[in-house]
Design an enzyme around this catalytic site. Sequence first.
Site, PDB file in Angstrom:
ATOM      1  N   HIS A 101     -12.148 -12.041  -1.639  1.00  0.00           N
ATOM      2  CA  HIS A 101     -11.790 -10.554  -1.627  1.00  0.00           C
ATOM      3  C   HIS A 101     -11.628 -10.530  -3.228  1.00  0.00           C
ATOM      4  O   HIS A 101     -11.056 -11.165  -3.939  1.00  0.00           O
ATOM      5  CB  HIS A 101     -10.366 -10.285  -0.967  1.00  0.00           C
ATOM      6  CG  HIS A 101     -10.535 -10.581   0.367  1.00  0.00           C
ATOM      7  ND1 HIS A 101     -11.157  -9.685   0.943  1.00  0.00           N
ATOM      8  CD2 HIS A 101     -10.109 -11.546   1.303  1.00  0.00           C
ATOM      9  CE1 HIS A 101     -11.068 -10.109   2.509  1.00  0.00           C
ATOM     10  NE2 HIS A 101     -10.607 -11.154   2.534  1.00  0.00           N
ATOM     11  N   ALA A 151      -2.381 -35.794  -0.230  1.00  0.00           N
ATOM     12  CA  ALA A 151      -2.405 -34.904   1.006  1.00  0.00           C
ATOM     13  C   ALA A 151      -1.527 -33.380   0.730  1.00  0.00           C
ATOM     14  O   ALA A 151      -0.606 -33.616   0.208  1.00  0.00           O
ATOM     15  CB  ALA A 151      -1.831 -35.586   2.386  1.00  0.00           C
ATOM     16  N   THR A 156      -6.188 -26.148  -7.959  1.00  0.00           N
ATOM     17  CA  THR A 156      -6.523 -24.603  -8.678  1.00  0.00           C
ATOM     18  C   THR A 156      -7.282 -25.045 -10.276  1.00  0.00           C
ATOM     19  O   THR A 156      -7.839 -23.911 -10.804  1.00  0.00           O
ATOM     20  CB  THR A 156      -5.309 -23.882  -8.814  1.00  0.00           C
ATOM     21  OG1 THR A 156      -4.227 -24.417  -9.681  1.00  0.00           O
ATOM     22  CG2 THR A 156      -4.969 -23.387  -7.442  1.00  0.00           C
ATOM     23  N   LYS A 157      -6.977 -26.094 -10.686  1.00  0.00           N
ATOM     24  CA  LYS A 157      -7.539 -26.393 -12.055  1.00  0.00           C
ATOM     25  C   LYS A 157      -8.165 -27.829 -12.020  1.00  0.00           C
ATOM     26  O   LYS A 157      -8.073 -28.752 -11.042  1.00  0.00           O
ATOM     27  CB  LYS A 157      -6.307 -26.537 -13.074  1.00  0.00           C
ATOM     28  CG  LYS A 157      -5.579 -25.085 -13.191  1.00  0.00           C
ATOM     29  CD  LYS A 157      -4.607 -25.163 -14.461  1.00  0.00           C
ATOM     30  CE  LYS A 157      -3.934 -23.999 -14.456  1.00  0.00           C
ATOM     31  NZ  LYS A 157      -4.476 -22.731 -14.521  1.00  0.00           N
TER      32      LYS A 157
END
Length: 181
Positions: A101, A151, A156-157
């Site tokens: 989105h 886990a 995100t990086k």
Amino acid sequence: MKTRRVECDDFSSLQFNGKVFLNFQKNAVVKIGNGFICNSTPRHVIDNGSFSKIFVANGATLTIGQNSGISNTVIQCWRQICIGSNVNIGAGCLLLDTDFHCVDWKKRLDRRTDLFNSKKAPIEIGDSVFIGARSIILKGVKIGDRAIISAGSVVTKDIPSDCIAAGNPCKIVCRLDDRKN
């Protein structure tokens, strides 16, 4: 050898256990290394997930190296996802190279415009990586060779080679050469 949009040297070496949904759109490029295993359904994996799903969009590229495996994993490839050789991806993981989105609310008013204008960036997973169950690998991430993602992590990086990383957001916990076994 190539068959219906998928390239593999030896298709007989591939294993698809349980229910698997494959959607390779026109002009998708899919390359799968020998010895790939895809396990699905509670009968074949440790979680209660019901299937694995691999989607490769029109013009996108998915590459999976030799002797790699996934369990009840969802791969959504809208640009490029490259998974190295000898990679294990635990039950219930998500690999998403798109945000799906837009941040612009006006573009979100039209679903097609929203999807096609969302941010997309390649995912690269090195060789001999282990990704623990229920982890999420987001767009634009590179995970180095031999890294371990604990886990439930949300990556995100970038994560460098030879590290253990964990958390939401995922951060380096230690270097593998620092550990005493």
